[in-house]
Write an enzyme that holds these catalytic residues in place. Structure first.
Site, PDB file in Angstrom:
ATOM      1  N   ASP A 116       5.916   0.781  -6.640  1.00 14.90           N
ATOM      2  CA  ASP A 116       6.376   2.054  -6.151  1.00 14.90           C
ATOM      3  C   ASP A 116       5.026   2.705  -5.102  1.00 14.90           C
ATOM      4  O   ASP A 116       5.347   3.511  -4.501  1.00 14.90           O
ATOM      5  CB  ASP A 116       6.446   2.898  -7.275  1.00 14.90           C
ATOM      6  CG  ASP A 116       7.385   4.280  -6.814  1.00 14.90           C
ATOM      7  OD1 ASP A 116       7.889   4.329  -5.703  1.00 14.90           O
ATOM      8  OD2 ASP A 116       7.324   5.365  -7.692  1.00 14.90           O
ATOM      9  N   ARG A 164       1.485   2.392   1.210  1.00 11.12           N
ATOM     10  CA  ARG A 164       0.284   1.913   1.549  1.00 11.12           C
ATOM     11  C   ARG A 164       0.473   0.308   2.046  1.00 11.12           C
ATOM     12  O   ARG A 164      -0.203  -0.171   2.870  1.00 11.12           O
ATOM     13  CB  ARG A 164      -0.641   2.222   0.904  1.00 11.12           C
ATOM     14  CG  ARG A 164      -0.533   1.340  -0.488  1.00 11.12           C
ATOM     15  CD  ARG A 164      -1.257   2.130  -1.793  1.00 11.12           C
ATOM     16  NE  ARG A 164      -0.662   3.272  -2.042  1.00 11.12           N
ATOM     17  CZ  ARG A 164      -1.123   3.939  -3.005  1.00 11.12           C
ATOM     18  NH1 ARG A 164      -2.449   3.808  -3.761  1.00 11.12           N
ATOM     19  NH2 ARG A 164      -0.832   5.162  -3.556  1.00 11.12           N
ATOM     20  N   GLU A 217       4.295   1.308  -2.398  1.00  4.75           N
ATOM     21  CA  GLU A 217       4.926   0.441  -1.233  1.00  4.75           C
ATOM     22  C   GLU A 217       4.583   1.178   0.040  1.00  4.75           C
ATOM     23  O   GLU A 217       4.085   0.226   0.790  1.00  4.75           O
ATOM     24  CB  GLU A 217       6.702   0.282  -1.426  1.00  4.75           C
ATOM     25  CG  GLU A 217       7.365   1.255  -0.511  1.00  4.75           C
ATOM     26  CD  GLU A 217       7.248   2.740  -1.241  1.00  4.75           C
ATOM     27  OE1 GLU A 217       6.942   2.950  -2.183  1.00  4.75           O
ATOM     28  OE2 GLU A 217       7.423   3.682  -0.684  1.00  4.75           O
ATOM     29  N   LYS A 238      11.556   4.293 -10.041  1.00  9.74           N
ATOM     30  CA  LYS A 238      11.511   5.579 -10.267  1.00  9.74           C
ATOM     31  C   LYS A 238      12.370   6.328 -11.226  1.00  9.74           C
ATOM     32  O   LYS A 238      13.454   5.721 -11.299  1.00  9.74           O
ATOM     33  CB  LYS A 238      11.663   6.438  -9.076  1.00  9.74           C
ATOM     34  CG  LYS A 238      10.592   6.380  -8.042  1.00  9.74           C
ATOM     35  CD  LYS A 238      10.911   7.076  -6.543  1.00  9.74           C
ATOM     36  CE  LYS A 238       9.848   6.810  -5.758  1.00  9.74           C
ATOM     37  NZ  LYS A 238       8.505   7.438  -5.773  1.00  9.74           N
TER      38      LYS A 238
HETATM   39  N1  BES Z   1       7.275   7.854  -1.572  1.00  9.87           N
HETATM   40  C1  BES Z   1       6.525   8.107  -2.642  1.00  9.87           C
HETATM   41  C2  BES Z   1       5.612   9.130  -2.638  1.00  9.87           C
HETATM   42  C3  BES Z   1       6.520  10.515  -2.634  1.00  9.87           C
HETATM   43  C4  BES Z   1       6.953  10.983  -3.844  1.00  9.87           C
HETATM   44  C5  BES Z   1       6.161  11.202  -1.630  1.00  9.87           C
HETATM   45  C6  BES Z   1       7.321  12.141  -3.733  1.00  9.87           C
HETATM   46  C7  BES Z   1       6.573  12.643  -1.635  1.00  9.87           C
HETATM   47  C8  BES Z   1       7.264  13.050  -2.828  1.00  9.87           C
HETATM   48  C9  BES Z   1       5.510   6.753  -2.699  1.00  9.87           C
HETATM   49  O1  BES Z   1       6.233   5.440  -2.393  1.00  9.87           O
HETATM   50  C10 BES Z   1       5.341   6.570  -4.324  1.00  9.87           C
HETATM   51  O2  BES Z   1       6.235   6.388  -4.832  1.00  9.87           O
HETATM   52  N2  BES Z   1       3.980   7.071  -4.397  1.00  9.87           N
HETATM   53  C11 BES Z   1       3.613   6.798  -5.920  1.00  9.87           C
HETATM   54  C12 BES Z   1       2.286   6.090  -5.949  1.00  9.87           C
HETATM   55  C13 BES Z   1       1.855   5.688  -7.201  1.00  9.87           C
HETATM   56  C14 BES Z   1       2.694   4.695  -8.022  1.00  9.87           C
HETATM   57  C15 BES Z   1       0.501   5.265  -7.279  1.00  9.87           C
HETATM   58  C16 BES Z   1       3.403   8.194  -6.450  1.00  9.87           C
HETATM   59  O3  BES Z   1       2.926   9.091  -5.665  1.00  9.87           O
HETATM   60  O4  BES Z   1       3.748   8.396  -7.357  1.00  9.87           O
HETATM   61 ZN    ZN Z   2       7.573   5.753  -0.649  1.00 11.27          ZN
HETATM   62 MN    MN Z   3       6.928   4.454  -3.775  1.00 11.04          MN
END
Ligand code: BES
Ligand code: ZN
Ligand code: MN
Length: 462
Positions: free
Chosen positions: A311, A315, A313, A241
């Protein structure tokens, strides 16, 4: 052990300053009943019963005779059900009691929720105002709910250096001990063998991944299984990230915190159900042992998953936990996860998304959210979007290639791993208050727990 930081009521009968809540409609009558000196004071200080307005009415001797608290259009659809949660932040230290003009149980809960402070690293300075439990409300029940929320908020607020997978598991063990639940923690070889996705996601961290499996209640009672995403910190893994996206990722165990809070409420109230709580607890870190983009991983369910992005992860770890849950086809399966940024883009931080194919259950969830002042909004499990997760080499990919419907594709991914259970609700939550609102102090938040408890109490309460 109850949370020492958990706000509590003063015992009934304590001497306390009365608080009169006033909406626009009731204001003329309330004003007319005051002394002329008090009316003069209110006019001089330009008081009106707008939402959040406060007046401390002095007595002859200079002490506070009573408090007036504005609610605005108290019956309006736009009213804030937790409005009284602003009071602990506004009032000077002292003892208070509610004197009408507001639903006493709702206001008392809002007060306790609004009294929360995260005090792990710095002692809070100064006394807080305290509330005498209103007559006729179930003070123990309200205290239980607020205590469970405070426990969950503490977990979310605790940074990852002090809250790794082991500490998430320790919190679950503490909860199990308090309520006489059974608990197993699956780790090491058993985890690698039986929960390959949890193992793979957690492999990069020096703090080993594990799966929490807590059970409580009569084996013959209706079976309710809660699954909570317990990512102690989400760097994004090798698909790392950017700094702004990583800043708040200590809260990526907000789903586990919500599930633990529900479990605390359910067991504390002794609901007539067989509870199971599953939480995969991992750290999504970066190292030579990290899983990679392009990897194809086996899952507990047998489906092979191609990694499009490390990222995504949450799911993955939930997939293995859901497969375990699905095997016994519970009467109700509820998962909680800070799963996608897309859900936040769609609904903002205060309104978690939920998904279910069960129409009656969807109605019950939305209704319980309104009743519990813990609102949510349904998004569709639009089946044709499942093809966005198609993989050329494996059964499915963990992400869709495109920018569309990210919360929906994540929910559809999860559904693949719990095919037998119809009564499945997935919550995609944010787990954080970006700024203080009544009853919701800035920082970690336990979203959907009061809703789910209300739903379970309606179904399985005595
Ligand atoms: N934990 C994050 C989702 C998240 C981000 C929740 C910010 C609340 C605030 C999750 O693990 C993630 O990184 N999701 C990605 C998925 C993508 C790579 C398909 C996302 O939402 O960008
Ligand atoms: Zn996450
Ligand atoms: Mn993530």
């Amino acid at each position: 052990m109850t949370n020492p930081a958990s706000p509590e009521f003063l015992p009934a009968g304590s001497r306390a300053i009365p608080i009169r809540c006033v909406g626009t409609a009731g204001w003329p009558e309330t004003e007319a009943a005051l002394s002329s000196a008090q009316r003069t004071y209110l006019r001089a200080t330009d008081f009106s019963p707008k939402p959040g307005r406060l007046a401390l009415l002095p007595a002859e001797d200079g002490s506070i005779a009573r408090v007036l608290f504005g609610l605005g259009e108290a019956e309006g659809a736009g009213r804030d059900r937790l409005a009284a949660g602003r009071l602990p932040g506004l009032l000077p230290p002292g003892s208070y009691r509610l004197e009408g003009g507001i639903d006493p149980a709702e206001a008392a809960l809002a007060w306790l929720l609004g009294s929360y402070r995260f005090g792990r690293y710095r002692e809070a300075t100064g006394e807080r105002p305290r509330l005498v439990a209103p007559d006729g409300v179930d003070a123990a029940e309200i205290g239980r709910i607020a205590g469970a929320v405070a426990m969950g908020r503490d977990l979310v607020n605790t940074p990852a250096n002090d809250l790794g997978p082991a500490e998430i598991a320790a919190a679950a063990c503490d909860l199990a001990r308090r309520h006489g639940a059974l608990i197993a923690i699956i780790a090491d070889e058993a985890l690698a063998r039986d929960f390959p996705l949890v193992h793979a996601v957690g492999a990069a961290s020096v703090r080993a991944p594990r799966l929490i499996d807590l059970t409580w209640g009569s084996p013959d009672a209706p079976r309710v299984t809660l699954v909570g995403k317990g990512v102690a910190f989400d760097t994004g893994g090798l698909d790392i990230k950017p700094s702004a996206g990583m800043l708040l990722m200590k809260k990526d165990m907000g789903g586990a915190a919500a599930a633990l809070a529900v479990a605390d409420m359910v067991m504390g109230a002794g609901l007539n159900l067989r509870l199971r709580l599953l939480s995969p607890a991992v750290e999504n870190a970066v190292s030579g042992a990290a899983f990679r983009p392009g990897d194809v991983l086996a899952s507990r369910a047998g489906l092979k998953v191609e990694i499009g992005n490390t990222d995504a992860e949450g799911r993955l770890i939930l997939a293995d936990a859901l497969a375990l849950a699905d095997a016994e086809e519970p009467d109700l399966l509820i998962d909680f996860a800070t799963l996608t940024g897309a859900a936040r883009v769609a609904l903002g931080p205060d309104l978690p998304a939920f998904f279910t194919e069960d129409e009656a259950l969807a109605g019950a969830v939305a209704a319980a959210g309104l009743e519990a002042a813990d609102p949510v909004w349904r998004l569709p499990l639009h089946a044709p979007y499942a093809s966005l997760l198609d993989s050329k080499v494996a059964d499915l990919n963990n992400v869709s290639g495109g920018p569309f419907a990210g919360a929906i594709t994540a929910a559809l991914f999860l559904r693949r791993f719990a095919p037998k259970t119809r009564a499945h609700v997935h919550f995609d939550l944010y787990g954080w208050n970006p700024s203080t609102k009544p009853g919701r102090p800035e920082g970690g938040e336990v979203q959907t727990a009061r809703l789910v408890y209300r739903l379970l109490k309606d179904r399985y309460g005595g």
